[in-house]
Design a protein around this motif. Structure first.
Motif, PDB file in Angstrom:
ATOM      1  N   GLY A   1      -1.650  -5.334 -12.164  1.00  0.00           N
ATOM      2  CA  GLY A   1      -2.021  -4.022 -12.680  1.00  0.00           C
ATOM      3  C   GLY A   1      -1.584  -2.933 -11.724  1.00  0.00           C
ATOM      4  O   GLY A   1      -0.781  -3.163 -10.813  1.00  0.00           O
ATOM      5  N   SER A   2      -2.124  -1.732 -11.923  1.00  0.00           N
ATOM      6  CA  SER A   2      -1.835  -0.655 -10.982  1.00  0.00           C
ATOM      7  C   SER A   2      -2.409  -1.025  -9.619  1.00  0.00           C
ATOM      8  O   SER A   2      -3.300  -1.883  -9.515  1.00  0.00           O
ATOM      9  CB  SER A   2      -2.440   0.659 -11.466  1.00  0.00           C
ATOM     10  OG  SER A   2      -3.856   0.618 -11.357  1.00  0.00           O
ATOM     11  N   LEU A   3      -1.908  -0.374  -8.581  1.00  0.00           N
ATOM     12  CA  LEU A   3      -2.382  -0.681  -7.233  1.00  0.00           C
ATOM     13  C   LEU A   3      -3.890  -0.501  -7.138  1.00  0.00           C
ATOM     14  O   LEU A   3      -4.592  -1.354  -6.574  1.00  0.00           O
ATOM     15  CB  LEU A   3      -1.665   0.205  -6.215  1.00  0.00           C
ATOM     16  CG  LEU A   3      -2.002  -0.023  -4.745  1.00  0.00           C
ATOM     17  CD1 LEU A   3      -1.704  -1.462  -4.327  1.00  0.00           C
ATOM     18  CD2 LEU A   3      -1.222   0.955  -3.854  1.00  0.00           C
ATOM     19  N   ASP A   4      -4.408   0.574  -7.707  1.00  0.00           N
ATOM     20  CA  ASP A   4      -5.851   0.819  -7.663  1.00  0.00           C
ATOM     21  C   ASP A   4      -6.623  -0.240  -8.447  1.00  0.00           C
ATOM     22  O   ASP A   4      -7.697  -0.684  -8.020  1.00  0.00           O
ATOM     23  CB  ASP A   4      -6.176   2.207  -8.202  1.00  0.00           C
ATOM     24  CG  ASP A   4      -5.809   3.323  -7.227  1.00  0.00           C
ATOM     25  OD1 ASP A   4      -5.666   3.026  -6.025  1.00  0.00           O
ATOM     26  OD2 ASP A   4      -5.656   4.477  -7.670  1.00  0.00           O
ATOM     27  N   GLU A   5      -6.094  -0.657  -9.591  1.00  0.00           N
ATOM     28  CA  GLU A   5      -6.770  -1.690 -10.388  1.00  0.00           C
ATOM     29  C   GLU A   5      -6.835  -3.001  -9.632  1.00  0.00           C
ATOM     30  O   GLU A   5      -7.872  -3.678  -9.621  1.00  0.00           O
ATOM     31  CB  GLU A   5      -6.032  -1.878 -11.713  1.00  0.00           C
ATOM     32  CG  GLU A   5      -6.188  -0.731 -12.689  1.00  0.00           C
ATOM     33  CD  GLU A   5      -5.265  -0.849 -13.884  1.00  0.00           C
ATOM     34  OE1 GLU A   5      -5.508  -0.136 -14.881  1.00  0.00           O
ATOM     35  OE2 GLU A   5      -4.283  -1.631 -13.824  1.00  0.00           O
TER      36      GLU A   5
ATOM     37  N   ILE B   1      -5.824  -3.656  -0.102  1.00  0.00           N
ATOM     38  CA  ILE B   1      -5.072  -4.715  -0.776  1.00  0.00           C
ATOM     39  C   ILE B   1      -5.163  -6.022   0.007  1.00  0.00           C
ATOM     40  O   ILE B   1      -5.167  -7.114  -0.571  1.00  0.00           O
ATOM     41  CB  ILE B   1      -3.600  -4.298  -1.002  1.00  0.00           C
ATOM     42  CG1 ILE B   1      -2.911  -5.259  -1.975  1.00  0.00           C
ATOM     43  CG2 ILE B   1      -2.842  -4.213   0.313  1.00  0.00           C
ATOM     44  CD1 ILE B   1      -3.450  -5.228  -3.375  1.00  0.00           C
ATOM     45  N   GLU B   2      -5.292  -5.927   1.331  1.00  0.00           N
ATOM     46  CA  GLU B   2      -5.426  -7.139   2.149  1.00  0.00           C
ATOM     47  C   GLU B   2      -6.731  -7.865   1.847  1.00  0.00           C
ATOM     48  O   GLU B   2      -6.752  -9.082   1.618  1.00  0.00           O
ATOM     49  CB  GLU B   2      -5.350  -6.788   3.634  1.00  0.00           C
ATOM     50  CG  GLU B   2      -5.466  -7.995   4.551  1.00  0.00           C
ATOM     51  CD  GLU B   2      -5.264  -7.653   6.012  1.00  0.00           C
ATOM     52  OE1 GLU B   2      -5.365  -8.568   6.850  1.00  0.00           O
ATOM     53  OE2 GLU B   2      -5.015  -6.470   6.320  1.00  0.00           O
ATOM     54  N   ASP B   3      -7.858  -7.130   1.837  1.00  0.00           N
ATOM     55  CA  ASP B   3      -9.150  -7.755   1.555  1.00  0.00           C
ATOM     56  C   ASP B   3      -9.185  -8.331   0.143  1.00  0.00           C
ATOM     57  O   ASP B   3      -9.730  -9.414  -0.102  1.00  0.00           O
ATOM     58  CB  ASP B   3     -10.283  -6.748   1.738  1.00  0.00           C
ATOM     59  CG  ASP B   3     -10.531  -6.411   3.198  1.00  0.00           C
ATOM     60  OD1 ASP B   3     -10.074  -7.182   4.066  1.00  0.00           O
ATOM     61  OD2 ASP B   3     -11.169  -5.373   3.466  1.00  0.00           O
TER      62      ASP B   3
ATOM     63  N   GLU C   1       0.828  -1.210   0.000  1.00  0.00           N
ATOM     64  CA  GLU C   1       0.000   0.000   0.000  1.00  0.00           C
ATOM     65  C   GLU C   1       0.865   1.264   0.000  1.00  0.00           C
ATOM     66  O   GLU C   1       0.551   2.243  -0.675  1.00  0.00           O
ATOM     67  CB  GLU C   1      -0.918   0.012   1.241  1.00  0.00           C
ATOM     68  CG  GLU C   1      -1.975  -1.080   1.257  1.00  0.00           C
ATOM     69  CD  GLU C   1      -3.270  -0.646   0.595  1.00  0.00           C
ATOM     70  OE1 GLU C   1      -3.268   0.388  -0.088  1.00  0.00           O
ATOM     71  OE2 GLU C   1      -4.271  -1.361   0.767  1.00  0.00           O
ATOM     72  N   ARG C   2       1.954   1.220   0.738  1.00  0.00           N
ATOM     73  CA  ARG C   2       2.773   2.415   0.905  1.00  0.00           C
ATOM     74  C   ARG C   2       3.703   2.658  -0.290  1.00  0.00           C
ATOM     75  O   ARG C   2       3.915   3.799  -0.698  1.00  0.00           O
ATOM     76  CB  ARG C   2       3.606   2.295   2.171  1.00  0.00           C
ATOM     77  CG  ARG C   2       4.536   3.496   2.387  1.00  0.00           C
ATOM     78  CD  ARG C   2       5.147   3.511   3.767  1.00  0.00           C
ATOM     79  NE  ARG C   2       6.047   4.660   3.870  1.00  0.00           N
ATOM     80  CZ  ARG C   2       7.342   4.584   4.136  1.00  0.00           C
ATOM     81  NH1 ARG C   2       7.900   3.411   4.339  1.00  0.00           N
ATOM     82  NH2 ARG C   2       8.088   5.661   4.214  1.00  0.00           N
ATOM     83  N   LEU C   3       4.258   1.581  -0.857  1.00  0.00           N
ATOM     84  CA  LEU C   3       5.334   1.742  -1.818  1.00  0.00           C
ATOM     85  C   LEU C   3       4.959   1.544  -3.283  1.00  0.00           C
ATOM     86  O   LEU C   3       5.485   2.232  -4.156  1.00  0.00           O
ATOM     87  CB  LEU C   3       6.472   0.754  -1.494  1.00  0.00           C
ATOM     88  CG  LEU C   3       7.321   0.992  -0.265  1.00  0.00           C
ATOM     89  CD1 LEU C   3       8.402  -0.084  -0.175  1.00  0.00           C
ATOM     90  CD2 LEU C   3       7.957   2.366  -0.295  1.00  0.00           C
ATOM     91  N   CYS C   4       4.098   0.579  -3.558  1.00  0.00           N
ATOM     92  CA  CYS C   4       4.000   0.064  -4.924  1.00  0.00           C
ATOM     93  C   CYS C   4       3.110   0.893  -5.845  1.00  0.00           C
ATOM     94  O   CYS C   4       2.004   1.279  -5.478  1.00  0.00           O
ATOM     95  CB  CYS C   4       3.499  -1.381  -4.896  1.00  0.00           C
ATOM     96  SG  CYS C   4       4.664  -2.504  -4.091  1.00  0.00           S
ATOM     97  N   ASP C   5       3.621   1.113  -7.050  1.00  0.00           N
ATOM     98  CA  ASP C   5       2.826   1.735  -8.107  1.00  0.00           C
ATOM     99  C   ASP C   5       1.972   0.684  -8.804  1.00  0.00           C
ATOM    100  O   ASP C   5       0.821   0.936  -9.146  1.00  0.00           O
ATOM    101  CB  ASP C   5       3.748   2.400  -9.135  1.00  0.00           C
ATOM    102  CG  ASP C   5       4.650   3.440  -8.503  1.00  0.00           C
ATOM    103  OD1 ASP C   5       4.129   4.470  -8.052  1.00  0.00           O
ATOM    104  OD2 ASP C   5       5.872   3.219  -8.453  1.00  0.00           O
ATOM    105  N   ARG C   6       2.573  -0.485  -9.012  1.00  0.00           N
ATOM    106  CA  ARG C   6       1.866  -1.600  -9.618  1.00  0.00           C
ATOM    107  C   ARG C   6       2.162  -2.846  -8.806  1.00  0.00           C
ATOM    108  O   ARG C   6       3.173  -2.927  -8.106  1.00  0.00           O
ATOM    109  CB  ARG C   6       2.282  -1.798 -11.078  1.00  0.00           C
ATOM    110  CG  ARG C   6       1.947  -0.595 -11.951  1.00  0.00           C
ATOM    111  CD  ARG C   6       2.415  -0.742 -13.388  1.00  0.00           C
ATOM    112  NE  ARG C   6       1.697  -1.801 -14.068  1.00  0.00           N
ATOM    113  CZ  ARG C   6       2.262  -2.904 -14.541  1.00  0.00           C
ATOM    114  NH1 ARG C   6       3.562  -3.112 -14.368  1.00  0.00           N
ATOM    115  NH2 ARG C   6       1.546  -3.803 -15.165  1.00  0.00           N
ATOM    116  N   VAL C   7       1.268  -3.829  -8.906  1.00  0.00           N
ATOM    117  CA  VAL C   7       1.415  -5.031  -8.085  1.00  0.00           C
ATOM    118  C   VAL C   7       0.855  -6.237  -8.827  1.00  0.00           C
ATOM    119  O   VAL C   7      -0.101  -6.127  -9.600  1.00  0.00           O
ATOM    120  CB  VAL C   7       0.698  -4.854  -6.710  1.00  0.00           C
ATOM    121  CG1 VAL C   7      -0.784  -4.624  -6.881  1.00  0.00           C
ATOM    122  CG2 VAL C   7       0.970  -6.034  -5.795  1.00  0.00           C
ATOM    123  N   GLY C   8       1.485  -7.373  -8.600  1.00  0.00           N
ATOM    124  CA  GLY C   8       0.979  -8.640  -9.105  1.00  0.00           C
ATOM    125  C   GLY C   8       0.792  -9.593  -7.941  1.00  0.00           C
ATOM    126  O   GLY C   8       1.676  -9.714  -7.080  1.00  0.00           O
TER     127      GLY C   8
END
Length: 258
Positions: free
Chosen positions: A231-235, A242-244, A213-220
């Motif tokens: 995708g992007s963190l929001d996507e 992000i936990e849920d 949540e704090r660092l990532c722009d995108r995540v898989g």
């Protein structure tokens, strides 16, 4: 944004010993650690590979860092293939893992110089970077102290500094805050953000939701060696934390199991 990392159908299978079979509670002699994994990362962003222990995160990063060879697939880091040009990849990356062991009888000064020479860093550049980075992480006060006498946090900071002696464009971190006290962890995460602001690309693995949540722009999100969503963190969050979102995907993958 400019793509700097492309991973295509990366796969790795390991043969299990009898002891490992017992630990894994399986009679299978093979374990698929990474299963046809594909994703991309862009220049100047932090990409997080999020998953539980045993999901294949570390194996993926080791393949990207050319420490182990994939069974199938390939990955290109700034145009260099991990399969056909591993030396080119190594010149472009810095790799840090909590399993990096520094020899007890060497000092930070010696190690920084040694690894700088391995990467053919000019002496004047090496001296300038050493001064800057040692001051940034408070290593300067311990420059001639043997590794055996350094604290765990100072060893981790030294490992970080050594992995970046050649000022790489792509930085790969396996669980960057694992085992660190809160102060050292904050120092490391702040520096990761500084590196991104300098245009560096950071690929990290973690199982810590707050770090993503704090660092990532995108995540898989990776589960059982497979990329479930990317995708992007929001996507990826899709309106949730992000936990849920992770546990929603995990239940889907595991057929409703916790």
């Amino acid at each position: 944004m400019e793509e700097i990392l492309r991973v295509e159908a990366l796969s790795k299978t390991f043969t299990l010993s009898k002891k490992q079979q017992k630990i894994e509670r399986t009679t299978d002699k093979k374990k698929v650690a990474v299963d046809s994994l594909s994703f991309t990362a862009n220049r100047g962003e932090i990409f997080g590979l999020l998953g539980p222990n045993g999901a294949g995160k570390t194996t993926t990063l080791r393949m990207l860092s050319t420490l182990i060879r994939p069974d199938n697939g390939d990955a290109w880091l700034d145009g260099c293939s991990v399969v056909t040009d591993p030396e080119g990849v190594r010149a472009k990356i810095g790799f840090l893992t909590s399993e990096l062991k520094l020899e007890d009888f060497f000092t930070p000064n010696y190690l920084f110089t040694f690894f700088s020479q391995l990467h053919s860093v000019p002496e004047d550049v090496m001296k300038q970077r050493k001064e800057q980075m040692f001051a940034r992480f408070g290593i300067d006060k311990f420059a001639e102290v043997k590794v055996a006498n350094l604290s765990t946090g100072m060893k981790q900071k030294l490992s970080l500094v050594i992995s970046l002696v050649h000022d790489p464009e792509i930085i790969i971190f396996d669980e960057p805050t694992n085992g660190l006290d809160v102060l050292t962890a904050r120092t490391v995460t702040d520096y990761l953000q500084e590196l991104r602001d300098q245009g560096k690309t950071i690929i990290l693995s973690t199982h810590i939701f707050s770090l993503v949540e704090r660092l990532c722009d995108r995540v898989g999100i990776i589960i059982d060696g497979k990329m479930c969503v990317c995708g992007s963190l929001d996507e990826v969050r899709d309106g949730m934390t992000i936990e849920d979102r992770f546990f929603e995907i995990y239940k889907q993958q595991k057929g409703g199991e916790e």
